[in-house]
Design a protein around this motif. Structure first.
Motif, short mmCIF file in Angstrom:
data_model
loop_
_atom_site.label_atom_id
_atom_site.label_comp_id
_atom_site.label_asym_id
_atom_site.label_seq_id
_atom_site.Cartn_x
_atom_site.Cartn_y
_atom_site.Cartn_z
N ARG A 87 78.32 61.43 11.25
CA ARG A 87 76.96 61.92 11.52
C ARG A 87 76.15 62.06 10.22
O ARG A 87 75.56 63.11 9.94
CB ARG A 87 77.00 63.24 12.29
N VAL A 88 76.12 60.97 9.47
CA VAL A 88 75.41 60.92 8.20
C VAL A 88 74.18 60.03 8.35
O VAL A 88 74.27 58.93 8.91
CB VAL A 88 76.34 60.39 7.08
N PRO A 89 73.01 60.43 7.84
CA PRO A 89 71.79 59.64 7.99
C PRO A 89 71.85 58.28 7.30
O PRO A 89 72.52 58.12 6.26
CB PRO A 89 70.72 60.52 7.34
N ILE A 90 71.13 57.32 7.89
CA ILE A 90 71.00 55.97 7.35
C ILE A 90 69.51 55.67 7.21
O ILE A 90 68.75 55.83 8.17
CB ILE A 90 71.62 54.92 8.28
N ASP A 106 69.85 56.76 19.83
CA ASP A 106 70.40 57.33 18.60
C ASP A 106 70.72 58.79 18.85
O ASP A 106 70.06 59.69 18.33
CB ASP A 106 69.37 57.16 17.47
N PRO A 107 71.74 59.07 19.65
CA PRO A 107 71.98 60.45 20.12
C PRO A 107 72.24 61.45 18.99
O PRO A 107 71.93 62.63 19.14
CB PRO A 107 73.19 60.30 21.04
N ASP A 108 72.80 60.99 17.87
CA ASP A 108 73.09 61.91 16.77
C ASP A 108 72.03 61.86 15.67
O ASP A 108 72.21 62.46 14.61
CB ASP A 108 74.47 61.60 16.18
N SER A 109 70.96 61.13 15.93
CA SER A 109 69.82 61.03 15.01
C SER A 109 70.27 60.65 13.59
O SER A 109 69.91 61.29 12.60
CB SER A 109 69.03 62.35 14.97
N ILE A 110 71.03 59.55 13.50
CA ILE A 110 71.46 59.08 12.18
C ILE A 110 70.46 58.09 11.57
O ILE A 110 70.44 57.91 10.35
CB ILE A 110 72.86 58.42 12.24
#
Length: 469
Positions: free
Chosen positions: A76-79, A456-460
Motif C-alpha cells: 500500500r505504497v503510493p505510485i 484503485d481501492p487502496d488509493s496507490i
C-alpha cells in the motif's frame, strides 16, 4: 510559501521501507533513492512546493511496470508516474511519499500504420521524437502543447495546445491504450478501429485521469497528413476585445484555421525582447493555415477581411518555413519571455477556458482585474477554442503578495465558471486546482470518487491529486 490547498498526506513508513529494499534488489542501478533524483522527480514549473518521492524507478518494459505496481499494491505504497516533468499543477508531486515511476526509457515507437493514419508508442516517447520519426512517411502528430512533453504525460493530462482548434486535443486523438491497473494486470481499452460501440469508453476514462487510475504502458494515436502548404501570419489590433472578436468571427464563419493564438500587449513586449522581434506591442494574433496553395491563400484573404473590420491595419502572412518557425518559436517561448520581465519573481501559470462567444468578455474582465490590482501578468491563449493562460509574476516570499496572487486566481476561475466555462482547458487539476474542480463539478465528485475506489481501492495511484479521497 505553497498554495493553501497543497497538503502533506499520510505516510506508510513501514510499507515504504519494505518497497525501497525490494526495488533496490530487483532493479539495481535503475532504482535511485538519492536526494538529487528525488528532487528532479518532484519538480514543478509553478510555485507549488516540491513534495519528494522516496525513490525513483526507471522502467523499461510493461513487465517492469507490473512488478512495481504489484509490489507497491502489496505494501500500500503510493505510485506517481513521471514523463518529462512539464505538468503545471503539481501532478508529479508525492504528498504521501512513495515511488516515482520514470517512463523516459520506455520510448519505443512500436508500430506505424500509414494506410490507417495511426501509430502505437510507448509512454516515454516525446511529441518531437515521434514527429521526427514520422517525417519520411508524410504524416505527423498534431497535438502541440509547446513543451516537448512525453505522450504518456500528454495523455494522462488530456493535453492540447496551439493546433487544438483544427485537430482537437488528446481526447480526440487517442484511439486505444494499454494500462497496468492496481492488481498488476495490463488491460487494453480498445482496438485500432476508428469507432466502436463496444462497452464503456475506458480509453476516455484514462485520458485525463492524471495517473490516478492506472499506469499507461502504450498509446495508439491518430495521425494526420503533413499539409501540402502552410501559411502563417501576424495581425495587431487596437484592443484585446477587437482581437477576440476577430477570433470569434473567424470561427463562426467556419474558416478552417489551424492555429490562432492571442497575445496581449504585455506578452508582445516580452516576446519582442526575449526573441529579438519587432512586432507592434499591441494585442496580437498569431495564425496558421493548412491546406493546398490555393486554400491557404483563400483562407488568409478571408481572415484579412475579418481582421480589417476589427481594426487590424495590416495582416502580414508568409509561406516561408523559416519565418513561420521563428514566429512559433517565439510563441512557444512565451513562458520564458514572461519570466524574463522580472526574473527575480516567482511565476504562476494558470489557464481557464470559456465558450468562444464569451472569450472577449472574459479576457477583457481579466485584463481589467490585472490593471486594477497592479499585477504583472501577461495573457496568451489558444483563442480558437476559448482557452487562455495568465502567467502571474509575484514575490512568493511576501505573504501579502502571495495572498493577492491567490485572490486573483480565485476571481479568474470564478469568472470562467460564471460564464459556463471550466477552471482548466489543458493544465489539469493536479493539486493546484482541486478547490476549483469542486466548484465546477461538485455534484459529480462522488461519482469520480466511486470510479477511483473501484479501480484503485487502496488509493496507490497518485493520491492527493484531482480530489481528496
Amino acid at each position: 510559501m505553497a498554495r493553501k490547498d497543497v497538503i502533506q498526506g499520510p505516510r506508510n513508513e513501514e510499507g515504504i521501507a519494505a518497497v525501497l529494499d525490494a526495488l533496490a534488489s530487483l532493479f539495481g542501478s535503475r532504482f535511485q533513492a538519492g536526494q538529487s533524483f528525488r528532487e528532479q522527480h518532484s519538480h514543478t514549473t509553478t510555485y507549488l512546493s516540491s513534495q519528494l518521492p522516496d525513490g525513483v524507478v526507471f522502467v523499461e518494459s510493461t513487465e517492469d511496470v507490473q512488478a512495481v505496481v504489484r509490489l507497491c499494491a502489496k505494501h500500500r505504497v503510493p505510485i506517481v508516474a513521471f514523463g518529462t516533468g512539464t505538468s503545471l499543477e503539481g501532478q508529479v508531486n508525492a504528498p504521501s511519499g512513495g515511488i516515482s515511476v520514470d517512463f523516459s526509457r520506455m520510448n519505443a515507437i512500436l508500430s506505424v500504420n500509414p494506410e490507417d493514419l495511426d501509430c502505437t508508442v510507448e509512454p516515454g516517447v516525446t511529441r518531437e521524437q515521434l514527429n521526427t520519426y514520422l517525417r519520411d512517411t508524410g504524416l505527423f502528430f498534431p497535438i502541440d502543447p509547446g513543451a516537448n512533453a512525453s505522450l504518456g504525460g500528454m495523455t494522462a493530462t488530456r493535453a492540447s495546445g496551439t493546433n487544438a482548434v483544427r485537430y482537437g486535443t488528446m481526447k480526440d486523438n487517442v484511439l486505444a491504450l494499454t494500462v497496468v491497473t492496481a492488481n498488476g494486470e495490463e488491460i487494453r481499452t480498445a482496438h485500432r478501429a476508428r469507432k466502436s460501440s463496444a462497452g464503456y469508453d475506458l480509453t476516455r476514462l484514462f485520458v485525463g485521469s492524471e495517473g490516478t487510475l492506472g499506469l499507461i504502458t502504450s498509446i495508439t494515436l491518430r495521425l494526420q497528413g503533413i499539409p501540402e502548404k502552410i501559411s502563417g501570419g501576424v495581425c495587431a489590433f487596437p484592443s484585446l476585445e477587437d482581437a477576440c472578436n476577430a477570433v470569434i468571427m473567424t470561427i463562426q464563419l467556419g474558416i478552417p484555421v489551424a492555429r490562432i493564438e492571442l497575445l496581449d500587449e504585455m506578452q508582445m513586449r516580452a516576446c519582442n525582447a526575449y526573441s529579438n522581434l519587432s512586432y507592434p506591442e499591441q494585442p496580437t494574433l498569431f495564425l496558421e493555415f493548412h491546406g493546398t496553395e490555393e486554400t491557404v491563400a483563400l483562407q488568409s484573404q478571408q481572415f484579412a477581411a475579418i481582421a480589417a473590420d476589427f481594426g487590424c491595419k495590416a495582416f502580414h502572412y508568409t509561406t516561408n518555413a523559416e519565418e513561420r518557425a521563428q514566429l512559433w518559436k517565439a510563441r512557444h517561448n512565451a513562458y520564458w519571455a514572461s519570466r524574463a520581465l522580472q526574473p527575480a519573481l516567482a511565476a504562476l501559470s494558470t489557464d481557464v477556458c470559456v465558450p468562444i462567444s464569451r472569450l472577449a468578455e472574459c479576457v477583457a474582465e481579466t485584463q481589467a482585474d490585472i490593471r486594477a490590482e497592479g499585477l504583472l501578468a501577461p495573457i496568451v491563449g489558444h483563442a480558437g477554442d476559448g482557452n487562455f493562460h495568465v502567467l502571474l509574476l509575484f514575490d512568493d516570499k511576501d505573504a501579502a503578495d502571495v495572498e493577492r496572487a491567490e485572490a486573483f486566481i480565485g476571481r479568474l476561475n470564478a469568472r470562467a465558471l460564471a460564464m459556463d466555462g471550466t477552471c482548466t482547458g489543458e493544465h489539469g487539476i493536479g493539486q493546484g486546482k482541486m478547490s476549483y474542480l469542486a466548484e465546477e463539478l461538485g455534484s459529480a465528485l462522488p461519482v469520480m470518487r466511486s470510479v477511483k475506489k473501484a479501480l484503485d481501492p487502496d488509493s496507490i495511484f497518485n493520491p492527493g491529486k484531482i480530489f481528496h479521497t
